[in-house]
Design a protein around this motif. Sequence first.
Motif, PDB file in Angstrom:
ATOM      1  N   ARG A 187       0.854  -1.182   0.000  1.00  0.00           N
ATOM      2  CA  ARG A 187       0.000   0.000   0.000  1.00  0.00           C
ATOM      3  C   ARG A 187       0.892   1.235   0.000  1.00  0.00           C
ATOM      4  NH1 ARG A 187      -3.311   2.092   4.408  1.00  0.00           N
ATOM      5  NH2 ARG A 187      -2.392   0.516   5.744  1.00  0.00           N
ATOM      6  N   ALA A 188       0.399   2.341  -0.495  1.00  0.00           N
ATOM      7  CA  ALA A 188       1.184   3.571  -0.487  1.00  0.00           C
ATOM      8  C   ALA A 188       0.329   4.721   0.034  1.00  0.00           C
ATOM      9  CB  ALA A 188       1.697   3.897  -1.879  1.00  0.00           C
ATOM     10  N   ILE A 189       0.966   5.614   0.781  1.00  0.00           N
ATOM     11  CA  ILE A 189       0.283   6.809   1.283  1.00  0.00           C
ATOM     12  C   ILE A 189       1.034   8.021   0.751  1.00  0.00           C
ATOM     13  CG2 ILE A 189      -0.320   8.129   3.340  1.00  0.00           C
ATOM     14  CD1 ILE A 189      -0.425   5.490   4.875  1.00  0.00           C
ATOM     15  N   LEU A 190       0.309   8.917   0.074  1.00  0.00           N
ATOM     16  CA  LEU A 190       0.933  10.124  -0.467  1.00  0.00           C
ATOM     17  C   LEU A 190       0.733  11.265   0.518  1.00  0.00           C
ATOM     18  CD1 LEU A 190       2.245  11.834  -2.686  1.00  0.00           C
ATOM     19  CD2 LEU A 190       0.016  12.012  -3.766  1.00  0.00           C
ATOM     20  N   LEU A 191       1.858  11.838   0.926  1.00  0.00           N
ATOM     21  CA  LEU A 191       1.835  12.885   1.944  1.00  0.00           C
ATOM     22  C   LEU A 191       2.356  14.173   1.307  1.00  0.00           C
ATOM     23  CD1 LEU A 191       1.203  12.350   4.974  1.00  0.00           C
ATOM     24  CD2 LEU A 191       3.660  12.383   5.387  1.00  0.00           C
ATOM     25  N   ASP A 192       1.675  15.301   1.549  1.00  0.00           N
ATOM     26  CA  ASP A 192       2.236  16.580   1.106  1.00  0.00           C
ATOM     27  C   ASP A 192       1.808  17.678   2.069  1.00  0.00           C
ATOM     28  OD1 ASP A 192       3.625  18.434  -0.270  1.00  0.00           O
ATOM     29  OD2 ASP A 192       2.433  18.345  -2.100  1.00  0.00           O
ATOM     30  N   ARG A 193       2.740  18.541   2.400  1.00  0.00           N
ATOM     31  CA  ARG A 193       2.512  19.653   3.331  1.00  0.00           C
ATOM     32  C   ARG A 193       1.778  19.206   4.586  1.00  0.00           C
ATOM     33  NH1 ARG A 193       0.469  22.930  -1.113  1.00  0.00           N
ATOM     34  NH2 ARG A 193       2.283  23.304  -2.411  1.00  0.00           N
ATOM     35  N   GLY A 194       2.168  18.059   5.112  1.00  0.00           N
ATOM     36  CA  GLY A 194       1.642  17.632   6.396  1.00  0.00           C
ATOM     37  C   GLY A 194       0.267  17.012   6.370  1.00  0.00           C
ATOM     38  N   THR A 195      -0.286  16.727   5.188  1.00  0.00           N
ATOM     39  CA  THR A 195      -1.582  16.044   5.161  1.00  0.00           C
ATOM     40  C   THR A 195      -1.522  14.843   4.219  1.00  0.00           C
ATOM     41  OG1 THR A 195      -2.311  17.583   3.473  1.00  0.00           O
ATOM     42  CG2 THR A 195      -3.056  18.021   5.693  1.00  0.00           C
ATOM     43  N   VAL A 196      -2.436  13.887   4.459  1.00  0.00           N
ATOM     44  CA  VAL A 196      -2.528  12.730   3.576  1.00  0.00           C
ATOM     45  C   VAL A 196      -3.330  13.141   2.347  1.00  0.00           C
ATOM     46  CG1 VAL A 196      -3.454  10.402   3.310  1.00  0.00           C
ATOM     47  CG2 VAL A 196      -2.399  11.082   5.467  1.00  0.00           C
ATOM     48  N   ILE A 197      -2.706  13.041   1.150  1.00  0.00           N
ATOM     49  CA  ILE A 197      -3.389  13.435  -0.080  1.00  0.00           C
ATOM     50  C   ILE A 197      -4.162  12.257  -0.659  1.00  0.00           C
ATOM     51  CG2 ILE A 197      -3.076  14.374  -2.402  1.00  0.00           C
ATOM     52  CD1 ILE A 197      -2.176  16.366  -0.357  1.00  0.00           C
ATOM     53  N   ALA A 198      -3.515  11.101  -0.698  1.00  0.00           N
ATOM     54  CA  ALA A 198      -4.166   9.936  -1.298  1.00  0.00           C
ATOM     55  C   ALA A 198      -3.595   8.672  -0.694  1.00  0.00           C
ATOM     56  CB  ALA A 198      -3.944   9.931  -2.814  1.00  0.00           C
ATOM     57  N   GLY A 239      -3.624   4.133  -1.412  1.00  0.00           N
ATOM     58  CA  GLY A 239      -4.109   3.051  -2.250  1.00  0.00           C
ATOM     59  C   GLY A 239      -3.025   2.078  -2.614  1.00  0.00           C
ATOM     60  N   PRO A 240      -3.309   1.090  -3.445  1.00  0.00           N
ATOM     61  CA  PRO A 240      -2.301   0.145  -3.912  1.00  0.00           C
ATOM     62  C   PRO A 240      -1.255   0.897  -4.728  1.00  0.00           C
ATOM     63  CG  PRO A 240      -4.513  -0.488  -4.649  1.00  0.00           C
ATOM     64  CD  PRO A 240      -4.640   0.839  -4.007  1.00  0.00           C
ATOM     65  N   PRO A 241       0.037   0.583  -4.556  1.00  0.00           N
ATOM     66  CA  PRO A 241       1.096   1.353  -5.203  1.00  0.00           C
ATOM     67  C   PRO A 241       0.914   1.492  -6.710  1.00  0.00           C
ATOM     68  CG  PRO A 241       2.025  -0.220  -3.670  1.00  0.00           C
ATOM     69  CD  PRO A 241       0.557  -0.485  -3.704  1.00  0.00           C
ATOM     70  N   THR A 242       0.604   0.391  -7.400  1.00  0.00           N
ATOM     71  CA  THR A 242       0.539   0.483  -8.862  1.00  0.00           C
ATOM     72  C   THR A 242      -0.531   1.472  -9.298  1.00  0.00           C
ATOM     73  OG1 THR A 242      -0.659  -1.595  -8.625  1.00  0.00           O
ATOM     74  CG2 THR A 242       1.525  -1.706  -9.626  1.00  0.00           C
ATOM     75  N   ALA A 243      -1.668   1.483  -8.607  1.00  0.00           N
ATOM     76  CA  ALA A 243      -2.746   2.393  -8.986  1.00  0.00           C
ATOM     77  C   ALA A 243      -2.372   3.837  -8.673  1.00  0.00           C
ATOM     78  CB  ALA A 243      -4.027   2.000  -8.261  1.00  0.00           C
ATOM     79  N   LEU A 244      -1.823   4.047  -7.472  1.00  0.00           N
ATOM     80  CA  LEU A 244      -1.519   5.407  -7.024  1.00  0.00           C
ATOM     81  C   LEU A 244      -0.424   6.036  -7.895  1.00  0.00           C
ATOM     82  CD1 LEU A 244      -2.517   7.150  -4.632  1.00  0.00           C
ATOM     83  CD2 LEU A 244      -0.451   6.492  -3.437  1.00  0.00           C
ATOM     84  N   LEU A 245       0.635   5.267  -8.121  1.00  0.00           N
ATOM     85  CA  LEU A 245       1.778   5.804  -8.864  1.00  0.00           C
ATOM     86  C   LEU A 245       1.468   5.965 -10.351  1.00  0.00           C
ATOM     87  CD1 LEU A 245       4.778   3.918  -7.225  1.00  0.00           C
ATOM     88  CD2 LEU A 245       3.840   6.137  -6.667  1.00  0.00           C
ATOM     89  N   ALA A 246       0.476   5.252 -10.840  1.00  0.00           N
ATOM     90  CA  ALA A 246       0.149   5.347 -12.261  1.00  0.00           C
ATOM     91  C   ALA A 246      -0.601   6.642 -12.570  1.00  0.00           C
ATOM     92  CB  ALA A 246      -0.677   4.145 -12.684  1.00  0.00           C
ATOM     93  N   ASP A 247      -1.118   7.296 -11.572  1.00  0.00           N
ATOM     94  CA  ASP A 247      -1.872   8.539 -11.768  1.00  0.00           C
ATOM     95  C   ASP A 247      -0.882   9.683 -12.018  1.00  0.00           C
ATOM     96  OD1 ASP A 247      -3.389  10.795 -11.641  1.00  0.00           O
ATOM     97  OD2 ASP A 247      -4.626  10.088  -9.976  1.00  0.00           O
ATOM     98  N   GLU A 248      -0.561   9.903 -13.293  1.00  0.00           N
ATOM     99  CA  GLU A 248       0.507  10.832 -13.642  1.00  0.00           C
ATOM    100  C   GLU A 248       0.226  12.249 -13.150  1.00  0.00           C
ATOM    101  OE1 GLU A 248       2.031   9.999 -17.385  1.00  0.00           O
ATOM    102  OE2 GLU A 248       3.853  11.112 -16.932  1.00  0.00           O
ATOM    103  N   GLN A 249      -1.026  12.699 -13.294  1.00  0.00           N
ATOM    104  CA  GLN A 249      -1.415  14.041 -12.847  1.00  0.00           C
ATOM    105  C   GLN A 249      -1.117  14.231 -11.366  1.00  0.00           C
ATOM    106  OE1 GLN A 249      -3.989  16.514 -14.587  1.00  0.00           O
ATOM    107  NE2 GLN A 249      -2.418  15.903 -16.038  1.00  0.00           N
TER     108      GLN A 249
END
Lengths: 205, 303, 249
Positions: free
Chosen positions: C203-214, C216-226
């Motif tokens: 699983r992956a958690i995307l963190l930015d400026r101190g908050t959780v942005i997103a 999900g499963p790594p392949t799905a999360l990392l594939a979201d280029e935008q």
Amino acid sequence: MKPDFIDRYSRLASPVHQLAAGPKLLAGLALVLLVALWPGAPWRLLGAVAALLLALALLSRIPPRFLLRRLLIAGPFALGVAVLAVLQPGGLQIFIVMLAKSTLCLAAMILLTATTPFTDLLAALRRARVPGVFVTTLALLYRYLFVLADETLRMRRARMSRSFMPARAHHWRSLATVAGQLFLRAHDRAGRIFAAMSARGWEER
Amino acid sequence: MHIPDGFLDAKTAVTTGVLAVAGLGLALRRVRQTLPPQQVPLLGLAAAFIFAAQMLNFPVGVGVSGHLLGGALAAALLGPAAAVIAMSAVLVLQCLLFSDGGVTALGANLFNMALAAPVAAWLVYRSLARVLDRRLAVALAAWLSTLTAALLCAGELAWSGRVGWQLVFPALGGVHALIGIGEALITALILGAIVAARPELLETSVATPRRDVLGLGLLLSLGLVLFIAPFACPWPDGLEKVAAQLGFEQHGSTLLKSPLADYAVPGLKWEGLGTIVSGVIGTLAVFALAWAVVRMMKVRGKM
Amino acid sequence: MAVENLRYRYADGSEALRGISFVVEPGERVALIGPNGAGKSTLLLHLNGLLPERPAELSAVQICGALVMPENFSKVRKNVGLLFQDPDDQLFCPTVFEDVAFGPRQLGVEGDALNAKVAAALAQVGLAGYENRLPHHLSRGEKRRVCLAGVLVCEPAVLALDEPTTDLDPRGRRELKLLLRRLPAAQLIATHDLELVVENCTRAILLDRGTVIAEGPPTALLADEQLMLAHGLERPHILQHLQHQHRHD
């Protein structure tokens, strides 16, 4: 700084290396005390010690060049004082005795440190009830000496690669900036080391 | 200024050894009582910093370069007790690992460079930093501490009978009065660089309680009395005078008439010993007085 | 391990973490990704109660059922193994043996039991027989593995790893990834190494400026280029290879 310039040969497997650190340290210190503090000019004692050290040096299998090179690095301070001694009336004899004694003691210490890992000396100090804070400080100093020396060299190189005028005032200032940065980095690292120590259950005792 | 083995005799080695152990013990006790645990690693890292900073050479004159000694810098950055520990660690490592400085001279080297230098520097820095610019204060402290260490070293060599005092005092004192200028400049520049980057780092060290330095200061003055007073006449006067007034017969040309006039205690035959004993008594008396005054001021402050 | 509404403010007033919540189950390997300064390292330090200035807020973290607060520190710190970013910070003892032995010693392990534990931990990271080596003689990859041995020797239930693969050469990186996959402990890995995320994490958690942005499963999360570009990351090339493989299968 070459990381192994000081304890390159401290882990060979000669008979001298295999002596336990504690007794070896004690014997070395006793020898040095005897030589350095024996009053007057005890030439027989000095000769016997010289022979003993030579035998130990051969037994230790450390390349003689390594030992000799370290023996010949005399500080300018010692030389200056020795020269002062020659200048006074009857000073030549004092000078020769001083030089003989200090060379023998230096040889004994070089042999001791070259055949004993510093960490064993630290353990011996700890067993000798030297206060824990001091031994910890020594251990950290030994560990981070090389890290900080490397940092210093890298910072100097980075500065030198960008400075084109070797003016003296500039040199002093850039030196001070490097040293100041070095302290700040050491300070911050100390904080991170404390975190790492705490993370593994360290509590001040 | 690292004295090698064979340069000191037994009495000097033992005396300086006792002084150094007492000083280090005092500093360790202070640190154990007052240093917050998160600062313990800082002692070792500060020692490593001093060691690494001593490797930086700065140009002095034609083909001559000097390097930092660091006693004053350590004192200004860490406070007296922690500075004594960090500097001691550096000297012990230099002695045991690099054979720089003798084992029998370790006490003397510790006393001169790890105790006297930072403590003297601290006393000067602390009293001057309130009225002067911090960099100026530390520069003066650095110069004075370098000279103090050099004169102590000269005194020890003379005491050991290896080099005549009329030779060693002007020589070591003169050279280190010059080296001290470099030490002063580089210390001030480094402290300035640190203050400019992180001013908050230095606030804590200046707030050291007076008790911290009392014991260490006492040891420092004991050393001065033992190793310098017997040779400097009248004490404490400049080096030029030392060079000029050769011979012991001028001992104790008095500045002020005290109960210990002429630095000689009646009943003691040997002049040098008499000077030392009276000097020790004098130092203790001055300290007792100072301590009493401090206590009285504290009591009054509370009322 | 559960983190609930964790907030943290640095001494200078800037907010590092603004209400972070997530859960890591036993045996899970969770990646913590995000740009520099997102708060990843700060978050990891909280797992061990190493930012002591705000004790009240620390109770937002629970490890194996115990709240992270001063009374529980010894229990929590035994359960959470923290691997720091710079191995030179963590490897503070003068020999490898001393360093690996540091944790067990704090728990009172001595003698033969200690020797055996240290030897086992070193063997686990592929450095058997390194006991007497000196840290300043090791390569960075070796240093990092010694650090890991020093953490594993305490048998933690949760591993918190801060940039474990930086400055490793490709072989060192490959070996570390294999090693981490073999470990049974739950893992929280803060990293920029997106290949590591794809290959190792569940699983992956995307963190930015101190908050959780997103999340999900790594392949799905990392594939979201935008999403990746918006938060200072990029879509890793390895995903293309994986997708090619899928097509061929």
